[in-house]
Design a protein around this motif. Structure first.
Motif, PDB file in Angstrom:
ATOM      1  N   LEU A  79      -1.169  -2.461  -8.656  1.00  0.00           N
ATOM      2  CA  LEU A  79      -1.382  -1.020  -8.541  1.00  0.00           C
ATOM      3  C   LEU A  79      -1.181  -0.333  -9.884  1.00  0.00           C
ATOM      4  O   LEU A  79      -1.993   0.499 -10.295  1.00  0.00           O
ATOM      5  N   GLU A  80      -0.127  -0.695 -10.572  1.00  0.00           N
ATOM      6  CA  GLU A  80       0.167  -0.096 -11.878  1.00  0.00           C
ATOM      7  C   GLU A  80      -0.981  -0.351 -12.872  1.00  0.00           C
ATOM      8  O   GLU A  80      -1.421   0.558 -13.583  1.00  0.00           O
ATOM      9  N   ARG A  81      -1.486  -1.565 -12.898  1.00  0.00           N
ATOM     10  CA  ARG A  81      -2.582  -1.899 -13.808  1.00  0.00           C
ATOM     11  C   ARG A  81      -3.866  -1.158 -13.435  1.00  0.00           C
ATOM     12  O   ARG A  81      -4.576  -0.626 -14.294  1.00  0.00           O
ATOM     13  N   ALA A  82      -4.151  -1.086 -12.146  1.00  0.00           N
ATOM     14  CA  ALA A  82      -5.364  -0.390 -11.683  1.00  0.00           C
ATOM     15  C   ALA A  82      -5.300   1.098 -12.041  1.00  0.00           C
ATOM     16  O   ALA A  82      -6.302   1.679 -12.471  1.00  0.00           O
ATOM     17  N   LEU A  83      -4.140   1.718 -11.871  1.00  0.00           N
ATOM     18  CA  LEU A  83      -3.990   3.133 -12.216  1.00  0.00           C
ATOM     19  C   LEU A  83      -4.149   3.353 -13.716  1.00  0.00           C
ATOM     20  O   LEU A  83      -4.817   4.294 -14.145  1.00  0.00           O
ATOM     21  N   ALA A  84      -3.563   2.488 -14.515  1.00  0.00           N
ATOM     22  CA  ALA A  84      -3.661   2.617 -15.975  1.00  0.00           C
ATOM     23  C   ALA A  84      -5.098   2.442 -16.447  1.00  0.00           C
ATOM     24  O   ALA A  84      -5.589   3.225 -17.271  1.00  0.00           O
ATOM     25  N   GLU A  85      -5.803   1.452 -15.915  1.00  0.00           N
ATOM     26  CA  GLU A  85      -7.181   1.183 -16.342  1.00  0.00           C
ATOM     27  C   GLU A  85      -8.153   2.275 -15.898  1.00  0.00           C
ATOM     28  O   GLU A  85      -9.139   2.539 -16.566  1.00  0.00           O
ATOM     29  N   SER A  86      -7.871   2.919 -14.778  1.00  0.00           N
ATOM     30  CA  SER A  86      -8.773   3.948 -14.262  1.00  0.00           C
ATOM     31  C   SER A  86      -8.346   5.356 -14.673  1.00  0.00           C
ATOM     32  O   SER A  86      -9.022   6.318 -14.321  1.00  0.00           O
ATOM     33  N   ASN A  87      -7.225   5.463 -15.404  1.00  0.00           N
ATOM     34  CA  ASN A  87      -6.673   6.759 -15.823  1.00  0.00           C
ATOM     35  C   ASN A  87      -6.436   7.672 -14.619  1.00  0.00           C
ATOM     36  O   ASN A  87      -6.775   8.846 -14.626  1.00  0.00           O
ATOM     37  N   LYS A  88      -5.865   7.096 -13.567  1.00  0.00           N
ATOM     38  CA  LYS A  88      -5.582   7.827 -12.330  1.00  0.00           C
ATOM     39  C   LYS A  88      -4.071   7.930 -12.128  1.00  0.00           C
ATOM     40  O   LYS A  88      -3.290   7.178 -12.715  1.00  0.00           O
ATOM     41  N   ALA A  89      -3.681   8.872 -11.291  1.00  0.00           N
ATOM     42  CA  ALA A  89      -2.284   9.028 -10.881  1.00  0.00           C
ATOM     43  C   ALA A  89      -2.253   9.070  -9.362  1.00  0.00           C
ATOM     44  O   ALA A  89      -3.160   9.620  -8.727  1.00  0.00           O
ATOM     45  N   GLY A  90      -1.221   8.493  -8.791  1.00  0.00           N
ATOM     46  CA  GLY A  90      -1.058   8.531  -7.347  1.00  0.00           C
ATOM     47  C   GLY A  90      -0.279   9.766  -6.937  1.00  0.00           C
ATOM     48  O   GLY A  90       0.690  10.151  -7.588  1.00  0.00           O
ATOM     49  N   ILE A  91      -0.718  10.418  -5.882  1.00  0.00           N
ATOM     50  CA  ILE A  91      -0.007  11.557  -5.306  1.00  0.00           C
ATOM     51  C   ILE A  91       0.771  11.006  -4.121  1.00  0.00           C
ATOM     52  O   ILE A  91       0.184  10.520  -3.153  1.00  0.00           O
ATOM     53  N   ALA A  92       2.100  11.057  -4.209  1.00  0.00           N
ATOM     54  CA  ALA A  92       2.925  10.400  -3.198  1.00  0.00           C
ATOM     55  C   ALA A  92       4.125  11.263  -2.834  1.00  0.00           C
ATOM     56  O   ALA A  92       4.479  12.198  -3.538  1.00  0.00           O
ATOM     57  N   THR A  93       4.731  10.924  -1.706  1.00  0.00           N
ATOM     58  CA  THR A  93       5.965  11.587  -1.284  1.00  0.00           C
ATOM     59  C   THR A  93       7.018  10.543  -0.949  1.00  0.00           C
ATOM     60  O   THR A  93       6.695   9.432  -0.513  1.00  0.00           O
ATOM     61  N   PHE A  94       8.255  10.920  -1.173  1.00  0.00           N
ATOM     62  CA  PHE A  94       9.393  10.122  -0.759  1.00  0.00           C
ATOM     63  C   PHE A  94      10.592  11.056  -0.690  1.00  0.00           C
ATOM     64  O   PHE A  94      10.543  12.196  -1.148  1.00  0.00           O
ATOM     65  N   VAL A  95      11.665  10.601  -0.101  1.00  0.00           N
ATOM     66  CA  VAL A  95      12.860  11.421   0.048  1.00  0.00           C
ATOM     67  C   VAL A  95      13.961  10.818  -0.798  1.00  0.00           C
ATOM     68  O   VAL A  95      14.244   9.635  -0.719  1.00  0.00           O
ATOM     69  N   MET A  96      14.583  11.684  -1.642  1.00  0.00           N
ATOM     70  CA  MET A  96      15.702  11.264  -2.466  1.00  0.00           C
ATOM     71  C   MET A  96      16.744  12.375  -2.437  1.00  0.00           C
ATOM     72  O   MET A  96      16.411  13.536  -2.691  1.00  0.00           O
ATOM     73  N   ARG A  97      17.962  12.033  -2.137  1.00  0.00           N
ATOM     74  CA  ARG A  97      19.055  12.991  -2.061  1.00  0.00           C
ATOM     75  C   ARG A  97      18.744  14.157  -1.125  1.00  0.00           C
ATOM     76  O   ARG A  97      19.018  15.316  -1.414  1.00  0.00           O
ATOM     77  N   GLY A  98      18.100  13.833   0.000  1.00  0.00           N
ATOM     78  CA  GLY A  98      17.807  14.844   1.002  1.00  0.00           C
ATOM     79  C   GLY A  98      16.652  15.767   0.684  1.00  0.00           C
ATOM     80  O   GLY A  98      16.402  16.705   1.404  1.00  0.00           O
ATOM     81  N   ARG A  99      15.935  15.496  -0.396  1.00  0.00           N
ATOM     82  CA  ARG A  99      14.789  16.351  -0.770  1.00  0.00           C
ATOM     83  C   ARG A  99      13.522  15.527  -0.779  1.00  0.00           C
ATOM     84  O   ARG A  99      13.497  14.413  -1.289  1.00  0.00           O
TER      85      ARG A  99
END
Length: 100
Positions: A79-99
């Motif tokens: 995934l990291e290589r594919a994003l770097a080669e395509s000049n893309k960024a992933g839009i993601a969500t996760f929870v850290m410290r209740g936020r």
């Protein structure tokens, strides 16, 4: 302490809520538990965008995340290589410290 009246307020009378401007909506403790985001064990990727379209303000704070094991490491590296080669960024969500 009631700031308006200057009277002391009993702990049993204290509630949590939200002032909408025209009324005060009381939120019960069990309702807060239901909407608590908890803690993420995964990152949910919603989509991908061109990296050049992401406003630099979103890079103000960065977090480095990585996979747990060797199998996930291979997928993460792909995934990291594919994003770097395509000049893309992933839009993601996760929870850290209740936020989220």
């Amino acid at each position: 302490m009631n700031e308006r009246a200057g009277d002391e307020v009993d702990v049993a009378e204290i509630v949590q809520g939200y002032d909408t401007g025209s009324e005060y909506v009381v939120v019960e403790p069990h309702e807060l538990d239901e909407i608590d985001p908890g803690r993420s064990r995964s990152i949910d990727v919603a989509g991908f965008v061109d990296l050049d379209t992401v406003d630099p303000v979103f890079f103000d704070k960065t977090y480095f995340l990585g996979p747990r094991g060797a199998r996930q490491g291979k997928l993460y590296a792909l995934l990291e290589r594919a994003l770097a080669e395509s000049n893309k960024a992933g839009i993601a969500t996760f929870v850290m410290r209740g936020r989220e």
